[in-house]
Design an enzyme around this catalytic site. Structure first.
Site, short mmCIF file in Angstrom:
data_model
loop_
_atom_site.label_atom_id
_atom_site.label_comp_id
_atom_site.label_asym_id
_atom_site.label_seq_id
_atom_site.Cartn_x
_atom_site.Cartn_y
_atom_site.Cartn_z
N ARG A 29 2.00 71.29 43.81
CA ARG A 29 2.22 69.87 43.50
C ARG A 29 3.47 69.56 42.69
O ARG A 29 3.86 68.41 42.57
CB ARG A 29 0.99 69.32 42.78
CG ARG A 29 -0.19 69.12 43.71
CD ARG A 29 -1.49 68.98 42.95
NE ARG A 29 -1.83 70.26 42.32
CZ ARG A 29 -2.93 70.50 41.66
NH1 ARG A 29 -3.82 69.54 41.49
NH2 ARG A 29 -3.17 71.69 41.14
N ARG A 85 1.04 67.27 51.86
CA ARG A 85 -0.36 67.23 51.41
C ARG A 85 -0.97 65.88 51.75
O ARG A 85 -2.10 65.79 52.23
CB ARG A 85 -0.37 67.50 49.90
CG ARG A 85 -1.66 67.24 49.18
CD ARG A 85 -2.59 68.41 49.29
NE ARG A 85 -3.68 68.31 48.35
CZ ARG A 85 -4.79 67.61 48.57
NH1 ARG A 85 -4.94 66.94 49.68
NH2 ARG A 85 -5.76 67.59 47.66
O1 CP3 Z 1 0.17 80.61 45.04
C1 CP3 Z 1 0.39 79.91 46.05
O2 CP3 Z 1 1.36 79.14 46.16
C2 CP3 Z 1 -0.52 80.10 47.26
C3 CP3 Z 1 -1.64 79.23 47.33
C4 CP3 Z 1 -2.83 79.35 46.39
C5 CP3 Z 1 -3.64 78.23 46.10
N1 CP3 Z 1 -4.74 78.67 45.41
C6 CP3 Z 1 -3.36 76.85 46.53
C7 CP3 Z 1 -4.02 75.74 45.84
C8 CP3 Z 1 -3.43 80.47 45.78
C9 CP3 Z 1 -2.95 81.90 45.70
C10 CP3 Z 1 -4.64 80.01 45.17
C11 CP3 Z 1 -5.59 80.89 44.48
C12 CP3 Z 1 -6.71 80.31 43.75
N2 CP3 Z 1 -7.49 79.24 44.11
C13 CP3 Z 1 -7.25 80.85 42.56
C14 CP3 Z 1 -6.78 82.12 41.87
C15 CP3 Z 1 -5.48 81.99 41.21
C16 CP3 Z 1 -5.44 81.01 40.06
O3 CP3 Z 1 -4.57 80.14 40.10
O4 CP3 Z 1 -6.23 81.15 39.14
C17 CP3 Z 1 -8.34 80.05 42.19
C18 CP3 Z 1 -9.21 80.23 40.97
C19 CP3 Z 1 -8.49 79.04 43.18
C20 CP3 Z 1 -9.55 78.00 43.28
C21 CP3 Z 1 -8.96 76.64 43.20
N3 CP3 Z 1 -8.21 76.05 44.20
C22 CP3 Z 1 -9.09 75.72 42.14
C23 CP3 Z 1 -9.83 75.97 40.84
C24 CP3 Z 1 -8.38 74.56 42.52
C25 CP3 Z 1 -8.30 73.28 41.77
C26 CP3 Z 1 -7.42 73.38 40.57
C27 CP3 Z 1 -6.04 72.91 40.89
O5 CP3 Z 1 -5.07 73.64 40.58
O6 CP3 Z 1 -5.95 71.79 41.44
C28 CP3 Z 1 -7.80 74.81 43.80
C29 CP3 Z 1 -6.94 73.88 44.58
C30 CP3 Z 1 -5.59 74.39 44.97
N4 CP3 Z 1 -5.36 75.62 45.53
C31 CP3 Z 1 -4.36 73.67 44.91
C32 CP3 Z 1 -3.38 74.51 45.45
C33 CP3 Z 1 -1.92 74.20 45.65
C34 CP3 Z 1 -4.18 72.25 44.43
C35 CP3 Z 1 -4.82 71.35 45.44
C36 CP3 Z 1 -4.04 70.12 45.80
O7 CP3 Z 1 -2.92 70.19 46.35
O8 CP3 Z 1 -4.62 69.05 45.60
#
Ligand code: CP3
Length: 348
Positions: free
Chosen positions: A32, A41
């Protein structure tokens, strides 16, 4: 250490060869803080639609590479696609994070599918193939999965919680039911990672974001043991598979994690203690990290100092420069440029 000659500096570090300038990428580099991400997105609709539309997922994966020329691209997906493929309900509510149907009683666990429906993950493989075709061959492509413990914390609670109390409690009260969840995740993560390698991933990362909430005995059982089984399961099919572990918050447990799991590298958070890392971790494997994402938001002299600290602490050994956790949405793009410029100017 065995090493096949490769032109990818990132893979060279994982094969045991320090690079004069450390390769650099960022966890959550597609996200983001980039206007081009926000635009796509919005077009995709839901977050899972973005993950499961290969054209979009590939595009979002490549956006930060075009802008910053990182040494590695990470496939755009999420760790919760595995529960989704296991038939659990997984939703991402805007601004609130993931929501799943909680799985917190032994009765519910008996109904958990043991085999994921991998056809649901085919779009991720297709996105990997697309990215690999378009990506400069010098840039590594990273596939990933969540570590069983971290994925289980979301499955049990049905959402993120500050200290993962629901999963910790279930592991104490119902260790058999809880270990069934872990076993299912281990087996399906192995298949999923092998599928990603086949589709073109060069490297795999296992994200154990919530490893740090576990006491040592539990850490051994729920973080180290499953990661060890995943690494062994992947290498049983692909013996030279390169794997990075990220047991966030593992602290003084890191040497035990590295020794037991046989990962090629560990990603370390910003609280890691440099002499412990150098003497008991980096002497065995490559280290990835560990800039505080808040220093990246702050910018200026504080950012320069924080980048220099990471380089001073670890660049004399095998280092992949990264953040200690994901980049935050409010981070200015100019600060990312400042960070990369400083890392690439390193002379050591
Ligand atoms: O790193 C990258 O660019 C690749 C994509 C990636 C995402 N999530 C995209 C994402 C990766 C490697 C993850 C891993 C992930 N997802 C983890 C482990 C790594 C970490 O950051 O701790 C975890 C715990 C998740 C679970 C998850 N997904 C959560 C808790 C959330 C919401 C919190 C947040 O940051 O909004 C997501 C959503 C998410 N995954 C987003 C992205 C870009 C944001 C969603 C959006 O665009 O609205």
């Amino acid at each position: 250490m065995t090493s096949s000659p490769t032109i990818k500096p990132f893979l060279d570090v994982l094969s045991g060869h320090r690079q004069p300038v450390p390769p650099v990428w960022m966890m959550r580099q597609a996200g983001r803080y980039l206007p081009e991400y926000r635009e796509l997105r919005a077009k995709a609709g839901g977050f899972l639609d973005l993950c499961f539309t290969p054209e979009y997922a590939a595009e979002v994966t490549l956006q930060p590479i075009r802008r910053f020329n990182f040494d590695a691209a990470i496939i755009f997906s999420d760790i919760l696609v595995i529960p989704y493929a296991l038939g659990r309900s997984v939703r991402f509510e805007a601004g609130e994070g993931p929501r799943l149907d909680p799985l917190d009683t032994p009765e519910q666990v008996t109904s958990l599918a043991t085999q994921a429906d991998f056809s649901k993950l085919e779009p991720v493989y297709e996105a990997l193939r697309r990215v690999r075709r378009e990506l400069d061959p010098n840039i590594a492509l990273i596939g990933f999965c969540g570590a069983p413990w971290t994925v289980a914390t979301y499955m049990v609670a049905g959402q993120g919680t500050p200290d993962q109390a629901p999963a910790r409690m279930m592991a104490y009260r119902h260790p058999q039911a809880f270990s069934k969840i872990i076993d299912v995740l281990v087996e399906n993560s192995i298949q999923y990672l092998l599928g990603q390698l086949k589709a073109g991933a060069d490297v795999l990362q296992i994200f154990d974001t919530w490893a740090g909430v576990l006491p040592p005995r539990e850490f051994q059982r729920w973080s180290i043991e499953p990661a060890k089984r995943i690494v062994a399961g992947v290498r049983a099919q692909v013996p030279d598979a390169k794997i990075i572990g990220f047991p966030r918050g593992a602290g003084a447990m890191l040497p035990a994690y590295v020794e037991a799991t046989a990962v090629n590298a560990v990603s370390i958070d910003w609280a890691a203690e440099p002499s412990l890392i150098r003497e008991r971790v980096q002497n065995r494997v490559a280290v990835q990290g560990n800039l505080d994402p808040l220093a990246l938001i702050a910018g200026g002299a504080a950012l320069d100092r924080a980048v220099d600290d990471v380089l001073a602490n670890y660049a004399s050994g095998r280092l992949i420069f990264n953040l200690g956790h994901g980049i935050q949405p409010e981070t200015p793009i100019a600060h990312v440029e400042q960070m990369i410029k400083r890392v690439r100017a390193y002379k050591g």
